[in-house]
Write an enzyme that holds these catalytic residues in place. Structure first.
Site, PDB file in Angstrom:
ATOM      1  N   VAL A  36      44.228  25.708  53.914  1.00 51.45           N
ATOM      2  CA  VAL A  36      44.281  25.658  52.460  1.00 51.45           C
ATOM      3  C   VAL A  36      45.679  26.090  52.016  1.00 51.45           C
ATOM      4  O   VAL A  36      46.278  26.983  52.612  1.00 51.45           O
ATOM      5  CB  VAL A  36      43.202  26.574  51.825  1.00 51.45           C
ATOM      6  CG1 VAL A  36      43.373  28.006  52.275  1.00 51.45           C
ATOM      7  CG2 VAL A  36      43.206  26.474  50.320  1.00 51.45           C
ATOM      8  N   ARG A  63      34.854  31.136  41.121  1.00 53.53           N
ATOM      9  CA  ARG A  63      35.766  30.195  40.463  1.00 53.53           C
ATOM     10  C   ARG A  63      35.711  30.360  38.945  1.00 53.53           C
ATOM     11  O   ARG A  63      36.662  29.986  38.252  1.00 53.53           O
ATOM     12  CB  ARG A  63      35.385  28.748  40.804  1.00 53.53           C
ATOM     13  CG  ARG A  63      35.608  28.327  42.249  1.00 53.53           C
ATOM     14  CD  ARG A  63      35.227  26.866  42.413  1.00 53.53           C
ATOM     15  NE  ARG A  63      35.348  26.386  43.772  1.00 53.53           N
ATOM     16  CZ  ARG A  63      36.469  25.869  44.307  1.00 53.53           C
ATOM     17  NH1 ARG A  63      37.557  25.802  43.562  1.00 53.53           N
ATOM     18  NH2 ARG A  63      36.488  25.446  45.552  1.00 53.53           N
ATOM     19  N   ARG A  82      38.997  34.939  40.661  1.00 53.83           N
ATOM     20  CA  ARG A  82      38.730  35.791  41.818  1.00 53.83           C
ATOM     21  C   ARG A  82      38.424  34.992  43.079  1.00 53.83           C
ATOM     22  O   ARG A  82      38.416  35.554  44.177  1.00 53.83           O
ATOM     23  CB  ARG A  82      37.580  36.758  41.502  1.00 53.83           C
ATOM     24  CG  ARG A  82      37.971  37.792  40.467  1.00 53.83           C
ATOM     25  CD  ARG A  82      37.048  38.979  40.415  1.00 53.83           C
ATOM     26  NE  ARG A  82      37.600  39.989  39.504  1.00 53.83           N
ATOM     27  CZ  ARG A  82      38.424  40.960  39.880  1.00 53.83           C
ATOM     28  NH1 ARG A  82      38.768  41.071  41.139  1.00 53.83           N
ATOM     29  NH2 ARG A  82      38.893  41.820  38.998  1.00 53.83           N
ATOM     30  N   HIS A 128      31.447  40.820  41.432  1.00 50.37           N
ATOM     31  CA  HIS A 128      32.015  40.944  40.090  1.00 50.37           C
ATOM     32  C   HIS A 128      31.208  40.121  39.097  1.00 50.37           C
ATOM     33  O   HIS A 128      30.915  38.948  39.338  1.00 50.37           O
ATOM     34  CB  HIS A 128      33.469  40.477  40.069  1.00 50.37           C
ATOM     35  CG  HIS A 128      34.444  41.586  40.264  1.00 50.37           C
ATOM     36  ND1 HIS A 128      34.705  42.538  39.300  1.00 50.37           N
ATOM     37  CD2 HIS A 128      35.218  41.913  41.331  1.00 50.37           C
ATOM     38  CE1 HIS A 128      35.607  43.396  39.758  1.00 50.37           C
ATOM     39  NE2 HIS A 128      35.934  43.050  40.983  1.00 50.37           N
ATOM     40  N   HIS A 162      30.362  47.357  40.024  1.00 50.28           N
ATOM     41  CA  HIS A 162      30.187  46.041  40.630  1.00 50.28           C
ATOM     42  C   HIS A 162      30.080  46.123  42.154  1.00 50.28           C
ATOM     43  O   HIS A 162      29.549  45.200  42.789  1.00 50.28           O
ATOM     44  CB  HIS A 162      31.342  45.116  40.237  1.00 50.28           C
ATOM     45  CG  HIS A 162      32.611  45.380  40.995  1.00 50.28           C
ATOM     46  ND1 HIS A 162      33.538  46.333  40.602  1.00 50.28           N
ATOM     47  CD2 HIS A 162      33.108  44.831  42.132  1.00 50.28           C
ATOM     48  CE1 HIS A 162      34.539  46.339  41.454  1.00 50.28           C
ATOM     49  NE2 HIS A 162      34.314  45.443  42.393  1.00 50.28           N
ATOM     50  N   LYS A 291      60.039  55.645  58.405  1.00 50.35           N
ATOM     51  CA  LYS A 291      61.147  55.104  57.615  1.00 50.35           C
ATOM     52  C   LYS A 291      60.662  54.262  56.434  1.00 50.35           C
ATOM     53  O   LYS A 291      61.466  53.881  55.580  1.00 50.35           O
ATOM     54  CB  LYS A 291      62.060  54.252  58.500  1.00 50.35           C
ATOM     55  CG  LYS A 291      61.401  53.013  59.081  1.00 50.35           C
ATOM     56  CD  LYS A 291      62.369  52.252  59.971  1.00 50.35           C
ATOM     57  CE  LYS A 291      61.716  50.997  60.542  1.00 50.35           C
ATOM     58  NZ  LYS A 291      62.656  50.258  61.433  1.00 50.35           N
ATOM     59  N   ARG A 396      42.582  36.069  16.095  1.00 53.20           N
ATOM     60  CA  ARG A 396      43.317  37.296  16.410  1.00 53.20           C
ATOM     61  C   ARG A 396      43.434  38.246  15.222  1.00 53.20           C
ATOM     62  O   ARG A 396      44.478  38.867  15.000  1.00 53.20           O
ATOM     63  CB  ARG A 396      44.699  36.961  16.975  1.00 53.20           C
ATOM     64  CG  ARG A 396      44.631  36.175  18.270  1.00 53.20           C
ATOM     65  CD  ARG A 396      46.011  35.784  18.756  1.00 53.20           C
ATOM     66  NE  ARG A 396      46.734  36.902  19.342  1.00 53.20           N
ATOM     67  CZ  ARG A 396      46.636  37.299  20.610  1.00 53.20           C
ATOM     68  NH1 ARG A 396      45.805  36.678  21.427  1.00 53.20           N
ATOM     69  NH2 ARG A 396      47.345  38.301  21.060  1.00 53.20           N
TER      70      ARG A 396
END
Length: 613
Positions: A36, A63, A82, A128, A162, A291, A396
């Site tokens: 993919v 999706r 997600r 979720h 969740h 490091k 808004r």
């Protein structure tokens, strides 16, 4: 002819052939035949077995769940989901396991272990609900406000996360494809391994780590794998430090879609990290080279804080999430339901708390938004939610920002509930009017009229407390990381106490539903001053210092009344973090009286509407 010892079973040709077939199938367990193209990692290859999980209804629903919820209304490019993040996490988990196995063959890492870690990376976010983490806040608010709930039910609503749904769905998905999994040798013990990788008992592990007994208690806490494989539990959901493949993927993916030109080179970590025994507790852990300590702090941990400040907890994102929670409440109160397997109609919050899998998996962003985009004629049950969504989200017309308050480092505003912050602000507003101190605080000149007090309701306000840290609130994650010597990998040690960086800062957002032009109204100036006066007095109560030491203006010092951090009347010092000896001064910005003084706090009021994104 030699006799077979008693109790030894006769050899079974059929059993031997079955074992041979299983061994043959396991040889191809990690064969990467599914390709993919990922915009983050390029062309990635994954074992075909993962497709069995991907091609399932439970996983495909991802999706329809945005990774960043309402953030796309502030950063329009951040509409990614997600689904691809989970695939990216599986890929990084697989590559990290292969990298460690290649560099440390003495660990004898099996193909089954590698596959289980990849499966956990793939399924870690499968639980979720719609709007991701915002839905959890919705459920918590419903638990506080819904009438008729028992105390036990309210506790269950408050405890919803969740991760519990993820574990339940993983078990159900595993059962659906058990035949294919058993065919390649994955057992019920491997299922428990995957579940523990996704949701380890973090508090119990951390407690044993602090006590130095983790190695001894490992078989009891994590029976699915021996202590020598304990480092594997730090790959997908790193309970120890937060350095895990979940964050490696979403930091890169979110930054790309947000348009923020910052990134963390996770490949450097993955190609140098080693599995090492922590002699202080007897457990095994992932150990990067010494490091890299500055690289991890400055590139990864600071990137996390930056993403939260610029995007995840941006003030307009906070407003939009508050409005969307209101819309969800209206939808649920108006009869929005999802259907269980036995035909029952369940409210969205009930489907989550009581967890009905068939109903829960219907809770996606598209499920909710499709109802809100349907034409709802006057009188229809969803008309109120439809109008609220149209006004707040589409057009808004949002809350106005009363103030955002940069919390001093020696305070913890999580000690207050958001309801308490609103109540204390309104109480201070009324007190300043009753004591006739509002005029002096606003700096009104003689002849200027003071707007009379209004009967303000708490329902017109919203509040949120944003935290900006490195993944472990007031703890420095790198203090738990065991670093190996780049010159001698057999030697390892933790950071010194002098290298600890207190990472937590907080910001309190207070919003008021005062209409489109509230930002320049006299009331808004009074609310800003009321919030400021309460915040200053709360600071004095928290630090247990006289108000005069805060260098306040005369008016503020005269009106200071230390406030308990909780309405229940608990001691002002309870629940607060240890005080720092010195607190860096900050400035008070945009206050109504325009007086700038050196303080340990900063308050900013709402900007003009045409500048508010």
């Amino acid at each position: 002819m030699a006799k077979r010892p008693a109790g030894e079973p006769a050899s079974s040709p059929s059993r031997s052939s079955k074992q041979a077939c299983l061994d043959l199938r396991q040889q191809h367990l990690l064969t990467e035949t599914w390709n993919v193209n990922d915009p983050i990692h390029g062309m990635i290859r994954l074992p075909k077995l993962l497709k069995k999980f991907i091609d399932h209804r439970y996983f495909q629903r991802l999706r329809h769940i945005r990774q960043l919820s309402m953030c796309c209304y502030v950063y329009p490019g951040a509409s990614h989901d997600r689904f691809f993040h989970s695939i990216g996490c599986a890929y990084l988990s697989l590559q990290l396991m292969k990298s460690v196995r290649e560099r440390q063959p003495e660990l004898e890492i099996s193909d089954v272990d590698v596959m289980c870690v990849a499966i956990a990376g793939l399924l870690h976010d499968i639980g979720h609900p719609c709007f991701s983490h915002m839905f959890e806040h919705f459920v918590h608010r419903v638990g506080r406000s819904k009438p008729g709930l028992s105390e036990e039910q309210r506790r269950r609503y408050a405890a919803f996360e969740h991760e519990d749904a993820s574990v339940a769905l993983v078990r159900l998905l595993w059962a659906d494809i058990r035949t294919e999994l058993e065919a390649v040798g994955l057992s019920e013990q491997d299922l428990e391994f995957v579940v523990a990788l996704i949701s380890p008992p973090k508090k119990e592990l951390a407690k044993s780590l602090e006590a130095g007994s983790l190695g001894e208690e490992w078989p009891r806490i994590m029976p699915c794998r021996p202590r020598e494989k304990g480092w594997m539990f730090e790959i997908v959901s790193n309970w120890r430090s937060g350095l895990d493949t979940d964050r490696f993927d979403y930091f890169r993916r979110d930054a790309l879609h947000l348009g923020i030109a910052k990134q963390f080179d996770h490949w450097r970590y993955m190609q140098t990290v080693r599995a090492t025994r922590d002699k202080s507790c007897g457990a095994w852990t992932l150990s990067p080279p010494d490091k890299d300590k500055d690289f991890l702090r400055e590139d990864m941990l600071e990137l996390r804080r930056s993403l939260h400040r610029k995007a995840y907890q941006h003030k307009t994102t906070q407003k939009l999430e508050q409005h969307m929670i209101d819309v969800l409440e209206l939808l649920e109160a108006s009869g929005l339901t999802v259907t269980s397997a036995d035909g029952r109609a369940l409210a969205p919050s009930a489907a989550a708390v009581d967890f009905d899998a068939s109903a829960y998996v219907q809770l996606t962003d598209s499920f909710v938004e499709s109802r809100l985009f349907e034409l709802q004629p006057p009188g229809s049950s969803f008309r109120g939610a439809y109008e609220e969504y149209e006004r707040r989200i589409i057009k808004r017309h949002m809350f106005r920002l009363v103030a955002d308050f940069d919390v001093p480092p020696d305070m913890d505003f999580q000690a207050y509930s958001t309801d308490e912050i609103i109540a204390n602000t309104l109480q201070t507003y009324r007190r300043l009017h009753e004591n006739r101190e509002m005029r002096r605080l606003l700096g009104l000149k003689q002849g200027e009229q003071l707007a009379p007090p209004q009967d303000l309701q708490a329902s017109s306000f919203r509040c949120s407390v944003a935290e900006f840290h490195q993944g472990m609130k007031r703890k420095d994650p790198l203090m738990r990381v065991l670093f190996y010597s780049s010159k001698d990998p057999s030697q390892s040690d933790f950071l010194k106490a002098s290298e600890e960086v207190p990472p937590l800062t907080q910001k309190v957002f207070l919003f008021y539903d005062g209409g489109q032009h509230a930002h320049d109204s006299p009331l808004m100036r009074q609310l800003v001053e009321s919030f400021l006066q309460w915040a200053v007095s709360a600071q004095a109560a928290a630090t247990r210092r006289p108000s005069a030491s805060l260098q306040l203006p005369e008016s503020a010092a005269a009106n200071e009344a230390p406030t308990s951090p909780r309405a229940t009347g608990t001691d002002a010092g309870s629940g607060w973090s240890p005080q720092r000896k010195t607190v860096e001064p900050a400035r008070l910005q945009n206050s109504p009286n325009k007086v700038k003084v050196r303080r340990t706090l900063s308050v900013r009021s709402s900007c003009p509407m045409d500048m508010d994104p």
